[in-house]
Design a protein around this motif. Structure first.
Motif, PDB file in Angstrom:
ATOM      1  N   THR A 212      87.800  32.176 -25.756  1.00  0.00           N
ATOM      2  CA  THR A 212      89.167  32.246 -25.244  1.00  0.00           C
ATOM      3  C   THR A 212      89.736  30.848 -25.060  1.00  0.00           C
ATOM      4  O   THR A 212      88.993  29.864 -24.961  1.00  0.00           O
ATOM      5  CB  THR A 212      89.203  32.970 -23.883  1.00  0.00           C
ATOM      6  OG1 THR A 212      88.457  32.193 -22.927  1.00  0.00           O
ATOM      7  CG2 THR A 212      88.592  34.365 -23.984  1.00  0.00           C
ATOM      8  N   THR A 213      91.054  30.780 -24.984  1.00  0.00           N
ATOM      9  CA  THR A 213      91.723  29.495 -24.757  1.00  0.00           C
ATOM     10  C   THR A 213      91.227  28.853 -23.471  1.00  0.00           C
ATOM     11  O   THR A 213      90.955  27.649 -23.416  1.00  0.00           O
ATOM     12  CB  THR A 213      93.247  29.699 -24.698  1.00  0.00           C
ATOM     13  OG1 THR A 213      93.710  30.135 -25.978  1.00  0.00           O
ATOM     14  CG2 THR A 213      93.957  28.404 -24.325  1.00  0.00           C
ATOM     15  N   GLU A 214      91.106  29.661 -22.415  1.00  0.00           N
ATOM     16  CA  GLU A 214      90.685  29.137 -21.125  1.00  0.00           C
ATOM     17  C   GLU A 214      89.290  28.523 -21.207  1.00  0.00           C
ATOM     18  O   GLU A 214      89.034  27.436 -20.674  1.00  0.00           O
ATOM     19  CB  GLU A 214      90.715  30.247 -20.074  1.00  0.00           C
ATOM     20  CG  GLU A 214      92.093  30.774 -19.736  1.00  0.00           C
ATOM     21  CD  GLU A 214      92.686  31.670 -20.822  1.00  0.00           C
ATOM     22  OE1 GLU A 214      93.924  31.825 -20.841  1.00  0.00           O
ATOM     23  OE2 GLU A 214      91.923  32.200 -21.666  1.00  0.00           O
ATOM     24  N   ASN A 215      88.381  29.205 -21.898  1.00  0.00           N
ATOM     25  CA  ASN A 215      87.012  28.700 -22.006  1.00  0.00           C
ATOM     26  C   ASN A 215      86.917  27.466 -22.891  1.00  0.00           C
ATOM     27  O   ASN A 215      86.090  26.576 -22.648  1.00  0.00           O
ATOM     28  CB  ASN A 215      86.090  29.801 -22.532  1.00  0.00           C
ATOM     29  CG  ASN A 215      85.765  30.838 -21.492  1.00  0.00           C
ATOM     30  OD1 ASN A 215      85.927  30.614 -20.285  1.00  0.00           O
ATOM     31  ND2 ASN A 215      85.306  32.004 -21.918  1.00  0.00           N
ATOM     32  N   ILE A 216      87.775  27.392 -23.919  1.00  0.00           N
ATOM     33  CA  ILE A 216      87.776  26.201 -24.777  1.00  0.00           C
ATOM     34  C   ILE A 216      88.314  25.001 -24.015  1.00  0.00           C
ATOM     35  O   ILE A 216      87.733  23.915 -24.038  1.00  0.00           O
ATOM     36  CB  ILE A 216      88.601  26.463 -26.051  1.00  0.00           C
ATOM     37  CG1 ILE A 216      87.898  27.509 -26.932  1.00  0.00           C
ATOM     38  CG2 ILE A 216      88.790  25.166 -26.850  1.00  0.00           C
ATOM     39  CD1 ILE A 216      88.739  28.002 -28.078  1.00  0.00           C
ATOM     40  N   LEU A 217      89.426  25.184 -23.296  1.00  0.00           N
ATOM     41  CA  LEU A 217      90.000  24.089 -22.516  1.00  0.00           C
ATOM     42  C   LEU A 217      89.059  23.614 -21.422  1.00  0.00           C
ATOM     43  O   LEU A 217      89.013  22.430 -21.084  1.00  0.00           O
ATOM     44  CB  LEU A 217      91.336  24.520 -21.902  1.00  0.00           C
ATOM     45  CG  LEU A 217      92.518  24.613 -22.869  1.00  0.00           C
ATOM     46  CD1 LEU A 217      93.731  25.208 -22.158  1.00  0.00           C
ATOM     47  CD2 LEU A 217      92.860  23.243 -23.431  1.00  0.00           C
ATOM     48  N   ALA A 218      88.290  24.555 -20.862  1.00  0.00           N
ATOM     49  CA  ALA A 218      87.355  24.202 -19.796  1.00  0.00           C
ATOM     50  C   ALA A 218      86.061  23.602 -20.333  1.00  0.00           C
ATOM     51  O   ALA A 218      85.205  23.172 -19.554  1.00  0.00           O
ATOM     52  CB  ALA A 218      87.042  25.437 -18.950  1.00  0.00           C
ATOM     53  N   GLY A 219      85.911  23.570 -21.651  1.00  0.00           N
ATOM     54  CA  GLY A 219      84.693  23.031 -22.247  1.00  0.00           C
ATOM     55  C   GLY A 219      83.512  23.966 -22.172  1.00  0.00           C
ATOM     56  O   GLY A 219      82.363  23.543 -22.351  1.00  0.00           O
ATOM     57  N   LEU A 220      83.766  25.253 -21.940  1.00  0.00           N
ATOM     58  CA  LEU A 220      82.676  26.226 -21.800  1.00  0.00           C
ATOM     59  C   LEU A 220      82.294  26.845 -23.148  1.00  0.00           C
ATOM     60  O   LEU A 220      81.126  27.126 -23.389  1.00  0.00           O
ATOM     61  CB  LEU A 220      83.077  27.332 -20.812  1.00  0.00           C
ATOM     62  CG  LEU A 220      83.380  26.860 -19.389  1.00  0.00           C
ATOM     63  CD1 LEU A 220      83.900  28.016 -18.540  1.00  0.00           C
ATOM     64  CD2 LEU A 220      82.132  26.245 -18.764  1.00  0.00           C
ATOM     65  N   TYR A 221      83.295  27.096 -23.990  1.00  0.00           N
ATOM     66  CA  TYR A 221      83.024  27.607 -25.332  1.00  0.00           C
ATOM     67  C   TYR A 221      82.985  26.402 -26.263  1.00  0.00           C
ATOM     68  O   TYR A 221      84.000  25.732 -26.477  1.00  0.00           O
ATOM     69  CB  TYR A 221      84.103  28.600 -25.777  1.00  0.00           C
ATOM     70  CG  TYR A 221      83.780  29.270 -27.094  1.00  0.00           C
ATOM     71  CD1 TYR A 221      82.944  30.386 -27.141  1.00  0.00           C
ATOM     72  CD2 TYR A 221      84.293  28.783 -28.295  1.00  0.00           C
ATOM     73  CE1 TYR A 221      82.636  30.995 -28.348  1.00  0.00           C
ATOM     74  CE2 TYR A 221      83.989  29.387 -29.500  1.00  0.00           C
ATOM     75  CZ  TYR A 221      83.157  30.493 -29.524  1.00  0.00           C
ATOM     76  OH  TYR A 221      82.829  31.097 -30.718  1.00  0.00           O
ATOM     77  N   LEU A 222      81.797  26.112 -26.784  1.00  0.00           N
ATOM     78  CA  LEU A 222      81.558  24.827 -27.438  1.00  0.00           C
ATOM     79  C   LEU A 222      81.786  24.816 -28.951  1.00  0.00           C
ATOM     80  O   LEU A 222      81.757  23.751 -29.558  1.00  0.00           O
ATOM     81  CB  LEU A 222      80.131  24.364 -27.135  1.00  0.00           C
ATOM     82  CG  LEU A 222      79.805  24.178 -25.636  1.00  0.00           C
ATOM     83  CD1 LEU A 222      78.366  23.740 -25.463  1.00  0.00           C
ATOM     84  CD2 LEU A 222      80.761  23.184 -24.995  1.00  0.00           C
ATOM     85  N   VAL A 223      81.981  25.992 -29.552  1.00  0.00           N
ATOM     86  CA  VAL A 223      82.167  26.032 -31.003  1.00  0.00           C
ATOM     87  C   VAL A 223      83.670  25.922 -31.294  1.00  0.00           C
ATOM     88  O   VAL A 223      84.363  26.903 -31.561  1.00  0.00           O
ATOM     89  CB  VAL A 223      81.576  27.312 -31.616  1.00  0.00           C
ATOM     90  CG1 VAL A 223      81.498  27.186 -33.143  1.00  0.00           C
ATOM     91  CG2 VAL A 223      80.186  27.593 -31.067  1.00  0.00           C
ATOM     92  N   ALA A 224      84.195  24.709 -31.209  1.00  0.00           N
ATOM     93  CA  ALA A 224      85.627  24.470 -31.371  1.00  0.00           C
ATOM     94  C   ALA A 224      85.837  23.208 -32.199  1.00  0.00           C
ATOM     95  O   ALA A 224      85.022  22.286 -32.168  1.00  0.00           O
ATOM     96  CB  ALA A 224      86.306  24.333 -30.014  1.00  0.00           C
ATOM     97  N   ARG A 225      86.966  23.163 -32.917  1.00  0.00           N
ATOM     98  CA  ARG A 225      87.250  22.038 -33.819  1.00  0.00           C
ATOM     99  C   ARG A 225      88.756  21.779 -33.885  1.00  0.00           C
ATOM    100  O   ARG A 225      89.570  22.586 -33.421  1.00  0.00           O
ATOM    101  CB  ARG A 225      86.671  22.293 -35.201  1.00  0.00           C
ATOM    102  CG  ARG A 225      86.845  23.669 -35.829  1.00  0.00           C
ATOM    103  CD  ARG A 225      88.219  24.085 -36.204  1.00  0.00           C
ATOM    104  NE  ARG A 225      88.377  25.449 -36.665  1.00  0.00           N
ATOM    105  CZ  ARG A 225      88.170  25.842 -37.907  1.00  0.00           C
ATOM    106  NH1 ARG A 225      87.753  25.033 -38.819  1.00  0.00           N
ATOM    107  NH2 ARG A 225      88.403  27.094 -38.236  1.00  0.00           N
ATOM    108  N   PRO A 226      89.169  20.657 -34.485  1.00  0.00           N
ATOM    109  CA  PRO A 226      90.596  20.312 -34.522  1.00  0.00           C
ATOM    110  C   PRO A 226      91.330  20.947 -35.694  1.00  0.00           C
ATOM    111  O   PRO A 226      90.736  21.229 -36.734  1.00  0.00           O
ATOM    112  CB  PRO A 226      90.565  18.790 -34.677  1.00  0.00           C
ATOM    113  CG  PRO A 226      89.332  18.550 -35.494  1.00  0.00           C
ATOM    114  CD  PRO A 226      88.327  19.571 -35.018  1.00  0.00           C
ATOM    115  N   PHE A 227      92.622  21.183 -35.502  1.00  0.00           N
ATOM    116  CA  PHE A 227      93.541  21.506 -36.595  1.00  0.00           C
ATOM    117  C   PHE A 227      94.433  20.279 -36.779  1.00  0.00           C
ATOM    118  O   PHE A 227      95.171  19.894 -35.872  1.00  0.00           O
ATOM    119  CB  PHE A 227      94.389  22.723 -36.252  1.00  0.00           C
ATOM    120  CG  PHE A 227      93.733  24.045 -36.547  1.00  0.00           C
ATOM    121  CD1 PHE A 227      92.442  24.125 -37.036  1.00  0.00           C
ATOM    122  CD2 PHE A 227      94.424  25.230 -36.328  1.00  0.00           C
ATOM    123  CE1 PHE A 227      91.840  25.350 -37.315  1.00  0.00           C
ATOM    124  CE2 PHE A 227      93.846  26.463 -36.606  1.00  0.00           C
ATOM    125  CZ  PHE A 227      92.553  26.523 -37.098  1.00  0.00           C
TER     126      PHE A 227
END
Length: 261
Positions: A212-227
């Motif tokens: 979720t957006t909230e978890n990505i912003l909080a650094g909890l969901y770690l599988v994220a990358r830039p656009f």
């Protein structure tokens, strides 16, 4: 004039092509993961600026970076540029942050996987769902992206197995191909942008955290990358679109991705 020179001029002119009504079109090409975000921005921008003509084509991050400033006013990339690419005089603007969703078939009972389990699946250490879950068994059908995909590069780096994809994995050419492959196979697993998840597949939690957006912003969901949008010198109308995407357009980005402003 030599043929190679004519080809180079044609490529440059393609990046600032003319729409059917004679107006100047903005050409955007590259990552198939970034494409839905770019298409949404282009459509919303055109509503406010009826004179704007923006064409978006999903051709892969490597193509977007390679042809930024020639075939395309903006190249789309879902990975960071390498030092060598930055050394070519390219500029970049981050327009969103995207979580990479780990997807399974909609009928699968699997709800959570650890980073270690995902890595083991994609390197071939784990080959059957029964090794991970008492609720499911069957040979795991692994879907990945093709070599050179920005999504694949980011996923392998984030999960920790760069260049070690298991033999026999399906290397799909686009986000849509991964999604449709997983949707059609009850034993499948794949990965796509969170903004591209629909009812045909289901995103699982990673280490207990939902994408979720909230978890990505909080650094909890770690599988994220830039656009990223990649470019060289911009015409005024292209600069205006980029400025809008980084300001007013961020409200639209927030509907499916993580805004940066």
């Amino acid at each position: 004039m030599r043929l190679w020179a004519l080809a180079a001029i044609a490529a440059i002119l393609a990046g600032c092509g003319r729409a059917s009504d004679g107006s100047t079109a903005i050409e955007i090409g590259g990552s198939t993961s970034v494409a839905p975000a770019a298409e949404a921005l282009a459509a919303a921008y055109a509503l406010e600026h009826p004179e704007a003509r923006i064409n978006v084509n999903g051709t892969g991050s490597s193509d977007g970076i390679r042809n930024a400033g020639s075939l395309y006013q903006f190249g789309m990339s879902s990975r960071e540029l390498t030092p060598a690419e930055l050394g070519l005089g390219l500029r970049e603007s981050l327009i969103a942050i995207d979580g990479i969703a780990i997807i399974v078939n909609a009928a699968s009972p699997v709800e959570n996987l650890t980073i270690e389990q995902i890595r083991a699946i994609y390197t071939g250490e784990v080959t059957d769902w029964a090794q991970l879950s008492a609720a499911k068994s069957g040979a795991i059908a692994v879907f990945s992206r093709e070599d050179g995909s920005g999504t694949r590069g980011a996923f392998e780096e984030l999960v920790g197995f760069p260049g070690r994809l298991r033999p026999g994995a399906v290397e799909a050419p686009s986000t849509g191909a991964v999604r449709s492959g997983v949707a059609g196979n009850p034993n499948a697993i794949g990965y796509i942008s969170i903004g591209s998840v629909d009812g045909s597949v289901r995103a699982v939690s990673v280490d207990g955290q939902e994408p979720t957006t909230e978890n990505i912003l909080a650094g909890l969901y770690l599988v994220a990358r830039p656009f990223i949008l990649v470019y060289r010198d911009l015409r005024p109308e292209s600069r205006e679109f980029l400025d809008w995407a980084l300001t007013e357009g961020q409200a639209l980005i927030a509907r499916s991705w993580v805004p940066v402003n």
